[in-house]
Design an enzyme around this catalytic site. Structure first.
Site, short mmCIF file in Angstrom:
data_model
loop_
_atom_site.label_atom_id
_atom_site.label_comp_id
_atom_site.label_asym_id
_atom_site.label_seq_id
_atom_site.Cartn_x
_atom_site.Cartn_y
_atom_site.Cartn_z
N CYS A 199 0.87 -1.17 0.00
CA CYS A 199 0.00 0.00 0.00
C CYS A 199 0.91 1.22 0.00
CB CYS A 199 -0.89 -0.01 1.25
SG CYS A 199 -1.96 1.44 1.37
N HIS A 230 -10.19 1.52 1.13
CA HIS A 230 -9.67 2.85 1.50
C HIS A 230 -10.81 3.87 1.60
CE1 HIS A 230 -5.32 2.85 1.70
NE2 HIS A 230 -5.20 2.18 0.57
N HIS A 272 -8.99 -3.59 -2.36
CA HIS A 272 -8.07 -2.78 -1.53
C HIS A 272 -8.43 -1.29 -1.62
CE1 HIS A 272 -3.85 -1.97 0.07
NE2 HIS A 272 -4.24 -0.77 -0.34
N GLU A 273 -8.65 -0.80 -2.84
CA GLU A 273 -8.93 0.64 -3.00
C GLU A 273 -10.30 1.03 -2.47
OE1 GLU A 273 -6.39 2.31 -3.49
OE2 GLU A 273 -5.16 0.70 -4.31
CO CO Z 1 -3.58 1.16 -0.11
#
Ligand code: CO
Length: 159
Positions: free
Chosen positions: A88, A134, A130-131
């Site tokens: 990340c 966020h 993953h995004e």
């Molecule tokens: Co990340």
């Protein structure tokens, strides 16, 4: 212009992002910054809070180059999961094995305001999960077990 990447433990990274209601010139400028920052940092994906904007937009590499997705949502997940190594940009040098759905369906808006649906798998599915995490204030260290997370946090504090 590419922006400086926000790193952990900056609080913006654990905040839930606001939905984008209208694609204004400001949002278009943010999209451009996000893409430029993604290219410069050589990541696979980048979410707006990582450049200091708590707004629901991500940039991800696709065949046609870096692309932005507005208000992306996972609408379907395969039951099948896979463990893979992730990094990340907000945690330089940290790589973790994370279990994610092998296939996900994502709904989002393009920069032109068109609603699209994508079916992604393997690495692409991992990047979207993953995004999108966020945007919900969830970091990859939140996806490992409690004791491993404690160990990582202790190590990050020492650095
Ligand atoms: Co990340």
């Amino acid at each position: 212009m590419a922006k400086k990447i926000v790193t952990y433990p900056n609080k913006i990274l654990i905040r839930k992002c606001a939905e984008i209601k209208e694609i204004t010139p400001n949002i278009k400028a943010l999209a451009k910054e996000l893409i430029e920052s993604l290219i410069k940092s050589q990541g696979l994906g980048l979410a707006a809070p990582q450049i200091g904007e708590s707004k629901s937009i991500i940039a991800v590499w696709a065949e046609e180059g870096a692309q932005v997705f507005i208000n992306p949502k996972i609408i379907k997940k395969s039951r099948k999961k896979e463990i893979g190594e992730e990094g990340c940009l907000s945690f330089p040098g940290l790589y973790l094995k994370i279990k994610r759905a092998q296939k996900v369906e994502v709904e989002a808006l393009t920069l032109q305001g068109e609603k699209i649906k994508l079916i992604t798998q393997d690495l692409a599915a991992r990047v979207f999960q993953h995004e999108i995490d966020h945007l919900n204030g969830i970091l990859f260290i939140d996806r490992v077990g409690f004791w491993q997370r404690m160990k990582i946090k202790r190590k990050l504090r020492r650095n």
